[in-house]
Design a protein around this motif. Sequence first.
Motif, PDB file in Angstrom:
ATOM      1  N   MET A 254       0.829  -1.195   0.000  1.00 43.88           N
ATOM      2  CA  MET A 254       0.000   0.000   0.000  1.00 43.88           C
ATOM      3  C   MET A 254       0.868   1.251   0.000  1.00 43.88           C
ATOM      4  O   MET A 254       1.963   1.270   0.558  1.00 43.88           O
ATOM      5  N   GLU A 255       0.370   2.300  -0.627  1.00 42.91           N
ATOM      6  CA  GLU A 255       1.070   3.578  -0.653  1.00 42.91           C
ATOM      7  C   GLU A 255       0.770   4.368   0.622  1.00 42.91           C
ATOM      8  O   GLU A 255      -0.218   4.107   1.322  1.00 42.91           O
ATOM      9  N   ILE A 256       1.616   5.362   0.886  1.00 38.41           N
ATOM     10  CA  ILE A 256       1.431   6.191   2.075  1.00 38.41           C
ATOM     11  C   ILE A 256       0.051   6.834   2.073  1.00 38.41           C
ATOM     12  O   ILE A 256      -0.648   6.853   3.096  1.00 38.41           O
ATOM     13  N   THR A 257      -0.358   7.350   0.930  1.00 41.21           N
ATOM     14  CA  THR A 257      -1.669   8.009   0.865  1.00 41.21           C
ATOM     15  C   THR A 257      -2.803   7.037   1.170  1.00 41.21           C
ATOM     16  O   THR A 257      -3.819   7.426   1.768  1.00 41.21           O
ATOM     17  N   GLU A 258      -2.641   5.779   0.778  1.00 36.77           N
ATOM     18  CA  GLU A 258      -3.665   4.774   1.064  1.00 36.77           C
ATOM     19  C   GLU A 258      -3.733   4.476   2.558  1.00 36.77           C
ATOM     20  O   GLU A 258      -4.819   4.281   3.125  1.00 36.77           O
ATOM     21  N   HIS A 259      -2.570   4.424   3.199  1.00 38.41           N
ATOM     22  CA  HIS A 259      -2.560   4.215   4.648  1.00 38.41           C
ATOM     23  C   HIS A 259      -3.206   5.392   5.376  1.00 38.41           C
ATOM     24  O   HIS A 259      -3.947   5.200   6.353  1.00 38.41           O
ATOM     25  N   ILE A 260      -2.928   6.594   4.925  1.00 38.01           N
ATOM     26  CA  ILE A 260      -3.522   7.776   5.571  1.00 38.01           C
ATOM     27  C   ILE A 260      -5.038   7.771   5.373  1.00 38.01           C
ATOM     28  O   ILE A 260      -5.797   8.094   6.295  1.00 38.01           O
ATOM     29  N   ASP A 261      -5.486   7.396   4.179  1.00 37.82           N
ATOM     30  CA  ASP A 261      -6.932   7.298   3.940  1.00 37.82           C
ATOM     31  C   ASP A 261      -7.556   6.249   4.860  1.00 37.82           C
ATOM     32  O   ASP A 261      -8.649   6.457   5.408  1.00 37.82           O
ATOM     33  N   ALA A 262      -6.869   5.121   5.026  1.00 42.91           N
ATOM     34  CA  ALA A 262      -7.380   4.077   5.911  1.00 42.91           C
ATOM     35  C   ALA A 262      -7.434   4.574   7.349  1.00 42.91           C
ATOM     36  O   ALA A 262      -8.406   4.309   8.076  1.00 42.91           O
ATOM     37  N   LEU A 263      -6.408   5.285   7.769  1.00 45.73           N
ATOM     38  CA  LEU A 263      -6.389   5.871   9.111  1.00 45.73           C
ATOM     39  C   LEU A 263      -7.580   6.802   9.305  1.00 45.73           C
ATOM     40  O   LEU A 263      -8.258   6.767  10.342  1.00 45.73           O
TER      41      LEU A 263
END
Length: 256
Positions: free
Chosen positions: A1-10
């Motif tokens: 996963m990309e950083i932006t995807e992790h932030i969206d998940a958060l």
Amino acid sequence: MEITEHIDALRHEGTRLAEAAARTDLTAPVPTCPDWQVGDLLRHVGYVHRWATAIASRGLRAPLDEAGAEAAVGPMPSDAALLDWFREGHATLVDALGKAPADVECWSFLPAPSPLAFWARRQAHETAVHRHDADAAAGVPGPAVDTALALDGIDELVGGFMTRSRATLRSDRPRTLQVRATDGPGSWRLTITQEPPVVTIDASTEPADLTLTGPARELYLLLWNRLPAEQTGAVESAGDRDLLDLWRDAAAIRWS
């Protein structure tokens, strides 16, 4: 996963956690976290969010000591203000990670492509797992985590936490655990000895002492010790189920 995807998940998982807590009494027990009530859950995750924000946003090169952590987190709120306090800390963390430069240098404690990648991933899973705890306390299942996030969380757990020197997953005799996802490219083989487990990522068909096979979202919760084995009908287990008992006893992730 990309950083932006992790932030969206958060972002999504923190919002869902708050929604579950909002419809639950703060004194309600959290079945998946013995001895915790919903208020304890909110204080814990809210503390972690503020702690992580301080490290990533300030570019701290070492973990906060007790005094530094207390200063970063601030005073604990009253029960009446607790939910708003949680939401504020969650939003601040999402904003801080979203605005952090890609090359930010700060302390981290698991292998990752960059410190920012570590913190985005770690906080996404910290929040997703505890969102499940909030759902359990509310007595109403929330949306299942996305398959990609579940696969990523399994990888962080077995390939990151379990291989640390401080991990307590050990066996007097060599034992093997194979984890296979049926809905994505995920297959992990753990060799458990008296040393930190060795993890290989492959789709080996060689028999293991115990093989767990199922949807990533079910394996995710099972391996993070959020679902009793008897309640995960979608996960098939083949082999020595005593190894699953060892996992439950020794693979817990603790704050201290």
